[in-house]
Motif scaffolding. Structure first.
Motif, short mmCIF file in Angstrom:
data_model
loop_
_atom_site.label_atom_id
_atom_site.label_comp_id
_atom_site.label_asym_id
_atom_site.label_seq_id
_atom_site.Cartn_x
_atom_site.Cartn_y
_atom_site.Cartn_z
N TYR A 193 41.72 54.41 18.44
CA TYR A 193 40.41 54.83 17.93
C TYR A 193 39.55 55.42 19.04
CZ TYR A 193 41.67 51.87 13.95
OH TYR A 193 42.32 51.32 12.87
N LEU A 208 36.11 48.45 11.54
CA LEU A 208 37.12 47.59 12.16
C LEU A 208 36.58 46.16 12.20
CD1 LEU A 208 38.74 49.35 15.25
CD2 LEU A 208 39.91 48.21 13.38
N VAL A 210 36.50 52.39 21.91
CA VAL A 210 36.71 51.46 20.79
C VAL A 210 37.95 50.61 21.04
CG1 VAL A 210 37.15 51.29 18.32
CG2 VAL A 210 35.55 52.99 19.18
N ASP A 211 39.04 51.23 21.51
CA ASP A 211 40.26 50.46 21.77
C ASP A 211 40.02 49.36 22.80
OD1 ASP A 211 41.48 52.10 20.00
OD2 ASP A 211 42.69 53.20 21.45
N GLY A 221 33.18 57.53 14.78
CA GLY A 221 34.29 57.94 15.61
C GLY A 221 33.87 58.86 16.74
N ALA A 253 32.33 56.75 19.28
CA ALA A 253 33.29 55.87 19.96
C ALA A 253 34.15 56.61 20.95
CB ALA A 253 34.17 55.17 18.91
N GLU A 254 34.28 57.96 20.78
CA GLU A 254 35.11 58.69 21.71
C GLU A 254 34.45 58.74 23.07
OE1 GLU A 254 38.04 59.87 21.29
OE2 GLU A 254 38.20 59.27 19.20
N GLU A 282 41.26 47.33 9.42
CA GLU A 282 40.30 48.39 9.14
C GLU A 282 40.04 48.41 7.64
OE1 GLU A 282 39.78 53.27 9.43
OE2 GLU A 282 41.47 52.27 10.40
N VAL A 318 34.05 52.66 12.46
CA VAL A 318 34.98 53.67 12.99
C VAL A 318 35.11 54.82 12.02
CG1 VAL A 318 36.30 52.09 14.44
CG2 VAL A 318 36.91 52.33 12.03
#
Length: 474
Positions: free
Chosen positions: A370, A409, A374-375, A467, A470-471, A404, A462
């Motif tokens: 993700y 998540l 996030v990971d 997203g 989160a990147e 998810e 997410v």
């Protein structure tokens, strides 16, 4: 005796509710209605008192006027009936006095005997208590009856205000019923009006409750009342300011977390690229020196082999510490292997180092990744949850889950241990505050639920918009 008396005097008695206690904490509408009802009751008491005073005065005037008419009426009747027999005169007087209001007349002859029938007692509408408040003092007046120069009897006149009191009572009842109907209609109207006027305050209270829970999305509609409209505008501006401040703090925290992760990544890369080859070279040189020492005679060979053994042991120890430090700075495989595989490995490692605890993981359905931020956040949540459960919970079973659902998540770490304690609190330098900071920076939330054990829950959005956040920024 003194001791027992003192004990009895000091014994607690049942407390009786005081008026402030009954009044405080009541809804505003109820308070306003109570005030209106009290005003209405006071107005009713004042009106009743005025009616009674005026009725008493009017009744006194009426009865005084009626008793003042009795003597002229007797004299007039006697003058008109000078030639009439005595019985006819008494009968005429009796009939004429029966038509009089507010007085009661009893006719007696010269011997004091009552002539004719006594006036019948009439039923009265007014209750006794009202008559007692309104009725003036009873007055009695004797009027002599003289026919042809000789007194033949007496007219005993007594005030009888019951007719006037009945009229006043009827007026008071009609006025009271009318006032009661108007008061009830007014109370119903005020109840609805107060509800409409105060409804923005209920919306304000609900909005403040949501603000207290860190939900800054509510906005109040503009009410018609000017003062409440000002409060609503101020509330909306406050909510917007708090939302903007939280968004700014979240962006700043996300940048800080990303910068920390970048620094950890660079530090891990330096350790791997610089320390790793150096340690490998040191280990190779120690092995080379050991081979050379094997060709030397004793005692030099023994001393060199001992020193090279120490160097090799220290090198392996530093290599182990370096690998552990690398794993803390940047978990091995994260970003290269699927997220579920990295979490499975983390759970297996925890179970391997704690053989007496059943550690399980369930991470099916996760995407391969993700984004780095996030990971790493999900990995740290699971890692922190397992660490706290293993260190503090004294649990026999620990289950880690991640799934998810609807663009969110959900990460959970559950144990059957002793529950929350001060050791696992959110004190300075602990892992939970840092984990909460990371999750909230991504727009998520962390919660600890205690029951028979402890459940750590983290929710991280997410979706499409989340997203992007989160990147890892460029």
């Amino acid at each position: 005796m003194t001791t027992r008396a003192g004990a009895g005097a000091g014994a607690s008695l049942p407390s009786r509710p005081s008026w402030p206690a009954l009044w405080s904490g009541r809804p505003m509408r109820a308070r306003l209605m109570v005030v209106v009802v009290l005003i209405e009751a006071a107005a009713a008491l004042v009106s009743g008192a005025v009616i009674i005073v005026k009725a008493r005065t009017a009744t006194a005037v009426e009865t005084a006027a009626s008793i003042g008419v009795a003597e002229p009426l007797v004299n007039e009747t006697v003058q008109l009936l000078q030639d009439a027999p005595v019985a006819g005169l008494f009968r005429t007087l009796d009939l004429r006095f029966r038509a009089q209001r507010h007085v009661r007349v009893v006719l007696t002859d010269a011997r004091g005997a009552v002539v004719g029938d006594a006036p019948p007692d009439e039923a009265h509408r007014a209750p006794a208590w009202f008559a007692g408040l309104v009725a003036p003092p009873v007055q009695r007046h004797e009027v002599p009856i003289v026919l042809r120069g000789q007194r033949i009897g007496t007219a005993l006149v007594t005030t009888e205000p019951s007719d006037e009191i009945d009229e006043v009572w009827g007026y008071a009842v009609a006025l009271g019923l009318t006032g009661l109907g108007l008061s009830l209609a007014m109370l119903a109207t005020l109840y609805l009006a107060f509800g409409r006027v105060l409804s923005p305050l209920e919306a304000l209270a609900a909005g403040l409750t949501r603000l207290e829970r860190q939900d800054y999305s509510p906005r109040l509609e503009q009410p018609d009342t000017r003062e409440l409209a000002v409060i609503a505008r101020r509330f909306n501006r406050l909510a917007e300011a708090l939302a903007a401040a939280r968004a700014a703090n979240r962006d700043l925290t996300l940048k800080l977390v990303t910068a920390q992760d970048d620094e950890r990544r660079r530090t891990a890369l330096d350790l791997h690229d610089e320390f790793g080859p150096c340690l490998f070279t040191l280990e190779a040189n120690a092995a080379s020196i050991a081979r050379i020492a094997a060709t030397l005679p004793e005692p030099a060979r023994g001393r060199l082999e001992e020193r090279t053994g120490d160097i090799a042991a220290i090198t392996k120890r530093v290599q182990t510490l370096n690998r552990a430090l690398l794993n803390r700075l940047r978990p091995a495989g994260l970003g290269q292997a699927p997220l579920a595989a990295c979490l499975d490995r983390l759970v297996r490692e925890a179970g391997r180092h704690h053989a007496g605890v059943a550690v399980s993981g369930e991470f099916a359905g996760l995407r391969g990744g993700y984004g780095d931020v996030v990971d790493l956040t999900v990995f740290r949540c699971v890692q922190e949850g397992l660490t706290n459960a293993l260190r503090h919970a004294r649990a026999g079973r620990i289950a880690a889950r991640a799934r998810e659902a609807d663009g969110v998540l959900v990460v959970e770490v559950e144990d059957d241990g002793v529950g929350l304690s001060g050791e696992a609190g959110d004190g300075p330098g602990r892992g939970l505050p840092g984990m909460r900071e990371r999750v909230e920076a991504l727009g998520g939330a962390v919660r600890l639920d205690a029951g028979s054990g402890t459940v750590l829950r983290a929710r991280i959005p997410v979706g499409a918009e989340a997203g992007e956040a989160a990147e890892e920024p460029e």
